[in-house]
Scaffold this active site. Structure first.
Site, PDB file in Angstrom:
ATOM      1  CG  ASP A  95      -1.694   7.516  -0.116  1.00 34.04           C
ATOM      2  OD1 ASP A  95      -0.557   7.776  -0.551  1.00 34.04           O
ATOM      3  OD2 ASP A  95      -2.729   7.698  -0.779  1.00 34.04           O
ATOM      4  CG  ASP A 142      -1.739   1.199   1.394  1.00 39.06           C
ATOM      5  OD1 ASP A 142      -2.416   1.568   0.409  1.00 39.06           O
ATOM      6  OD2 ASP A 142      -1.722   1.809   2.486  1.00 39.06           O
TER       7      ASP A 142
HETATM    8 MG   LIG Z   1      -3.193   3.246   3.075  1.00 38.02          MG
END
Ligand SMILES: [Mg+2]
Ligand SMILES: [Zn+2]
Length: 188
Positions: free
Chosen positions: A10, A8
């Site tokens: 962010d 992932d």
């Molecule tokens: Mg995230």
């Protein structure tokens, strides 16, 4: 066939800043390059898989997303690390940009971006991992038969206490550095 980490963006690799609309706002976590480099050296493919509904919502263009990813890659390269691929979903069913306002298969926890990585990079999902700060990242792991690691950075510390029924992480760690250590100790 390689093992991979579906990473992932962010709140996991870079600080969560809401909708990231320009590269100047990017802040990698201080341990990010070291963590990625250690996994690079172990021969694990690192594939970013990120939901970027800001495109569908009209906050920024795909060109901006790609510019941000080039900036992240440049910072990682300075630290002797790299990602093997950057994949993102620009869609959202509630978006206001017509061409992106769809219910797609690539928005996590949908698996279309993982399937693309499996084809393009010859990855074995069952030897692979997801790392993220949201339960969708863990649901994705369950769907593809990988192991799912929740980090407490970004939304993770809050998410840890809001676990949806039927979803559980293989491990919860403080951050990406903890995730890298766990992955290196549990690779097969
Ligand atoms: Mg995230
Ligand atoms: Zn999508």
């Amino acid at each position: 066939m390689s093992a991979a980490v579906f990473l992932d963006r962010d709140g996991t690799l870079i600080e969560e800043v809401g909708y990231l609309d320009r590269p100047e706002r990017i802040a990698l976590y201080p341990y990010a390059a070291d963590s990625i480099r250690a996994m690079n050296r172990a021969g694990i493919r690192i594939v970013m898989v990120t939901n970027q509904s800001g495109v569908a919502r009209g906050f920024f263009s795909e060109a901006v997303v790609e510019e941000c990813h080039r900036h992240i890659e440049a910072i990682l390269r300075q630290g002797g690390a790299h990602l093997d691929a950057y994949y993102y979903c620009p869609h959202h069913p509630d978006g206001r940009v017509t061409e992106y306002a769809i219910s797609c298969d690539c928005r996590k926890p949908g698996r279309a971006l993982v399937d693309r990585a499996v084809r393009e990079l010859r990855i074995d999902p069952e030897r692979s991992f997801t790392v993220g700060d949201r339960w969708v990242d863990i649901s994705l792991a369950r769907t593809i038969g990988a192991r799912g690691i929740l980090v407490r950075t970004g939304y993770g510390a809050g998410e840890e206490h809001k676990r949806p029924q039927g979803v559980s992480a293989d491990v919860v760690v403080d951050n990406l550095a903890g995730a890298a250590s766990w992955i290196l100790a549990n690779s097969r």
